[in-house]
Design a protein around this motif. Structure first.
Motif, PDB file in Angstrom:
ATOM      1  N   PHE A 254      46.265  92.820 -18.473  1.00  0.00           N
ATOM      2  CA  PHE A 254      47.435  93.702 -18.492  1.00  0.00           C
ATOM      3  C   PHE A 254      48.026  93.929 -19.890  1.00  0.00           C
ATOM      4  O   PHE A 254      49.073  94.546 -20.015  1.00  0.00           O
ATOM      5  N   HIS A 255      47.342  93.447 -20.934  1.00  0.00           N
ATOM      6  CA  HIS A 255      47.997  93.481 -22.244  1.00  0.00           C
ATOM      7  C   HIS A 255      48.340  94.896 -22.719  1.00  0.00           C
ATOM      8  O   HIS A 255      49.327  95.112 -23.385  1.00  0.00           O
ATOM      9  N   ARG A 304      54.494  85.839 -17.946  1.00  0.00           N
ATOM     10  CA  ARG A 304      53.641  85.534 -19.098  1.00  0.00           C
ATOM     11  C   ARG A 304      52.932  86.806 -19.582  1.00  0.00           C
ATOM     12  O   ARG A 304      52.782  87.028 -20.776  1.00  0.00           O
ATOM     13  N   SER A 305      52.542  87.669 -18.638  1.00  0.00           N
ATOM     14  CA  SER A 305      51.899  88.938 -18.997  1.00  0.00           C
ATOM     15  C   SER A 305      52.850  89.811 -19.802  1.00  0.00           C
ATOM     16  O   SER A 305      52.450  90.478 -20.752  1.00  0.00           O
ATOM     17  N   ALA A 306      54.114  89.801 -19.392  1.00  0.00           N
ATOM     18  CA  ALA A 306      55.104  90.619 -20.095  1.00  0.00           C
ATOM     19  C   ALA A 306      55.255  90.127 -21.534  1.00  0.00           C
ATOM     20  O   ALA A 306      55.317  90.918 -22.474  1.00  0.00           O
ATOM     21  N   ILE A 307      55.260  88.810 -21.699  1.00  0.00           N
ATOM     22  CA  ILE A 307      55.384  88.247 -23.052  1.00  0.00           C
ATOM     23  C   ILE A 307      54.208  88.682 -23.911  1.00  0.00           C
ATOM     24  O   ILE A 307      54.362  89.146 -25.041  1.00  0.00           O
ATOM     25  N   VAL A 308      53.001  88.576 -23.340  1.00  0.00           N
ATOM     26  CA  VAL A 308      51.805  88.914 -24.118  1.00  0.00           C
ATOM     27  C   VAL A 308      51.745  90.413 -24.406  1.00  0.00           C
ATOM     28  O   VAL A 308      51.387  90.832 -25.507  1.00  0.00           O
ATOM     29  N   ALA A 309      52.133  91.232 -23.419  1.00  0.00           N
ATOM     30  CA  ALA A 309      52.168  92.680 -23.654  1.00  0.00           C
ATOM     31  C   ALA A 309      53.095  92.983 -24.832  1.00  0.00           C
ATOM     32  O   ALA A 309      52.796  93.818 -25.680  1.00  0.00           O
ATOM     33  N   PHE A 310      54.205  92.267 -24.879  1.00  0.00           N
ATOM     34  CA  PHE A 310      55.173  92.491 -25.953  1.00  0.00           C
ATOM     35  C   PHE A 310      54.647  92.017 -27.305  1.00  0.00           C
ATOM     36  O   PHE A 310      54.845  92.654 -28.332  1.00  0.00           O
ATOM     37  N   GLU A 311      53.945  90.889 -27.287  1.00  0.00           N
ATOM     38  CA  GLU A 311      53.605  90.239 -28.563  1.00  0.00           C
ATOM     39  C   GLU A 311      52.223  90.559 -29.127  1.00  0.00           C
ATOM     40  O   GLU A 311      51.923  90.184 -30.257  1.00  0.00           O
ATOM     41  N   HIS A 312      51.389  91.257 -28.358  1.00  0.00           N
ATOM     42  CA  HIS A 312      49.982  91.275 -28.773  1.00  0.00           C
ATOM     43  C   HIS A 312      49.669  92.045 -30.056  1.00  0.00           C
ATOM     44  O   HIS A 312      48.566  91.944 -30.583  1.00  0.00           O
ATOM     45  N   HIS A 313      50.623  92.812 -30.578  1.00  0.00           N
ATOM     46  CA  HIS A 313      50.404  93.446 -31.893  1.00  0.00           C
ATOM     47  C   HIS A 313      51.324  92.883 -32.965  1.00  0.00           C
ATOM     48  O   HIS A 313      51.439  93.436 -34.048  1.00  0.00           O
ATOM     49  N   MET A 314      52.006  91.790 -32.644  1.00  0.00           N
ATOM     50  CA  MET A 314      52.972  91.253 -33.608  1.00  0.00           C
ATOM     51  C   MET A 314      52.321  90.445 -34.719  1.00  0.00           C
ATOM     52  O   MET A 314      52.913  90.262 -35.782  1.00  0.00           O
ATOM     53  N   ASN A 315      51.112  89.975 -34.478  1.00  0.00           N
ATOM     54  CA  ASN A 315      50.358  89.150 -35.425  1.00  0.00           C
ATOM     55  C   ASN A 315      50.902  87.723 -35.516  1.00  0.00           C
ATOM     56  O   ASN A 315      52.073  87.480 -35.310  1.00  0.00           O
ATOM     57  N   TYR A 316      49.994  86.843 -35.880  1.00  0.00           N
ATOM     58  CA  TYR A 316      50.274  85.418 -36.047  1.00  0.00           C
ATOM     59  C   TYR A 316      51.429  85.198 -37.036  1.00  0.00           C
ATOM     60  O   TYR A 316      52.289  84.356 -36.840  1.00  0.00           O
ATOM     61  N   ASP A 317      51.431  86.005 -38.117  1.00  0.00           N
ATOM     62  CA  ASP A 317      52.483  85.854 -39.133  1.00  0.00           C
ATOM     63  C   ASP A 317      53.655  86.814 -38.900  1.00  0.00           C
ATOM     64  O   ASP A 317      54.488  87.019 -39.794  1.00  0.00           O
ATOM     65  N   LEU A 318      53.703  87.422 -37.726  1.00  0.00           N
ATOM     66  CA  LEU A 318      54.778  88.342 -37.331  1.00  0.00           C
ATOM     67  C   LEU A 318      54.870  89.573 -38.231  1.00  0.00           C
ATOM     68  O   LEU A 318      55.928  90.179 -38.354  1.00  0.00           O
TER      69      LEU A 318
END
Ligand code: FE2
Ligand code: FE2
Length: 468
Positions: A254-255, A304-318
């Motif tokens: 669902f990302h 958890r899916s919502a969190i990942v959908a939100f974060e998946h382009h934020m990058n490790y270093d934000l």
């Protein structure tokens, strides 16, 4: 067992495999009565006999690429990676599938085994060489490595193909339903992913090879399923439980769900995005959260899916998007896995982020530069170890003037995979054979080596045709 005891038990099984590997490695280099060998044996027996005391007997089995100690899979540990891989290779070479240790073992027992094991390396019937050596032994027993029969492999391929396309059409259905405002239930996703988790545990390579298929017209659906599969496979290498793997697979599926809000003429545009279109694209993480929160049967997996959908382009270093306030500490563990896999699949297939798909090895080398900044470096190590230097599906030119597709990676020689020849020396299209690039001629020279990787689109080669 408490959690702590469980962790300790696991640690000692990793140690045991590692010590066993050290014994074999030193015995390959030195005479058997050499001090290095006898010391390695003593260390190994110290732990082994301790475990036998508790468990009565200890079986060390190889299934696929993984070791099992008394039927519990031993996690891959980065620290022991080389010794593990060595042991896997040596077991396979000798068709050795399992060793059972019983009673209290003495150094002589191990010496007997070593003699058989080393001799087996030079034998045409290696497994028999080991059993011959162990004939008189009361404390050691072996089992032959189980081979997947030809017919079995065909059936497995069929089942895997089915569940892959099942997942693709499910994803397509979900996206269409959300578009038309229908309620979607997340339960079915769990069932579909559960099947794939089982298949990855049994037939990791087959399912991974499916992700080499990139359908440009149905990009979003294939991409979602590919990311899910690669995520599960990476998760299993991290030693995550089946339950977690299923959750991780659903979350990964669902990302990109927020892309439902992007008009398809923008999404599938053949030319570069305008600035406004980019702005639109960059909103899909937030839209994803909204779409997921509207699902029926909202539970912890959906959150958890919502969190990942939100974060998946934020990058490790934000450093990515959406931009967040400074207080944001770090990405969710699932997000770190999914975003890594997402980048890889997007780069190797997307028409969205780069117009021309990159070859898998190019994508990996770009990702290598991003490890530590945009990507979690430790997870990336596991990932590169999983897909290999030349991932499955890479089109390669060989120095034998043949062309082929990487069919299976070699766990020890990352740069020498098994390759399916598709263009022979005369330049004719063929379908096979599958050759191993580790094969050498009488003078110790490799028969074939990779000269370079090629772009399948340029050669009008349809990977699906060969891999299915
Ligand atoms: Fe995305
Ligand atoms: Fe994506």
């Amino acid at each position: 067992m408490t959690n702590k005891e469980e962790r300790e038990a696991h640690r000692s099984s990793q140690d045991l495999v590692n010590l066993f590997s050290v014994v074999l490695r030193t015995a390959h280099i030195h005479e058997h009565n050499n001090i290095a060998v006898t010391m390695a044996i003593d260390k190994f027996l110290y732990l082994l006999n301790h475990l036998i005391e508790i468990e009565q007997s200890i079986s060390l089995g190889l299934v696929g690429e993984f070791f099992y100690l008394n039927d519990v899979r031993i996690r891959y540990s980065l620290e022991y990676l080389l010794n593990f891989d060595f042991l896997v290779r040596e077991f396979k070479k000798r068709e050795l599938g399992m060793i059972v240790f019983r009673n209290t073992l003495k150094p002589e027992d191990v010496q007997v085994f070593l003699r058989g094991f080393i001799a087996a390396g030079f034998s045409d019937t290696p497994y028999e060489a080991i059993t011959d050596a162990l004939e008189a032994s009361e404390n050691l027993e072996t089992e032959r490595l189980k081979k997947i029969s030809e017919g079995g492999e065909v059936d497995a391929r069929k089942a895997i193909k089915k569940s892959y396309f099942n997942a693709v059409s499910y994803t397509k259905g979900v996206i269409n339903k959300i578009r038309s405002g229908e309620k979607v239930n997340i339960k079915k996703a769990k069932r579909i992913i559960e099947t794939m988790v089982d298949q990855i545990l049994d037939e990791e390579k087959l399912l991974l090879s499916m992700t080499a298929i990139k359908d440009y017209d149905e990009y979003t659906y294939h991409h979602s399923v590919n990311v899910s599969i690669l995520t599960i496979a990476l998760g299993q290498r991290l030693g995550l439980s089946k339950k977690i793997l299923t959750e991780l697979g659903v979350v990964a599926l669902f990302h990109d769900i927020g892309k439902v809000e992007i008009p398809s003429d923008v999404l599938n545009k053949a030319t570069n995005f305008t600035e406004d279109e980019w702005k639109l694209m960059k909103r899909h993480p937030v839209w994803g959260v909204k779409a997921i929160l509207k699902l029926r049967g909202l539970d912890s997996t959906a959150i958890r899916s919502a969190i990942v959908a939100f974060e998946h382009h934020m990058n490790y270093d934000l450093s990515g998007y959406p931009k967040v306030r400074k207080k944001y500490s770090e990405l969710d563990f699932y997000s770190r896995i999914v975003s890594l896999v997402d980048q890889y699949d997007a780069m190797t297939s997307s028409r969205v982020y780069s117009r021309i798909p990159l070859s898998p090895d190019k994508a990996l080398s770009i990702m290598m530069e991003r490890a530590n900044t945009q990507l979690d470096p430790l997870l990336f190590k596991f990932f590169i170890n999983m897909v290999g230097v030349f991932p499955i599906g890479t089109l390669v030119m060989l120095d034998s003037r043949e062309m082929g597709l990487v069919y299976e990676s070699d766990i020890v020689f990352a740069d020498r995979p098994r390759v399916l020849i598709i263009i022979d020396k005369k330049g004719d299209r063929v379908n096979g054979p599958v050759v191993s690039l580790t094969e050498k001629d009488g003078n110790g020279r490799y028969y074939r080596s990779i000269v370079k990787t090629l772009d399948p689109n340029k050669y009008k080669i349809n990977l699906a045709e060969y891999l299915l």
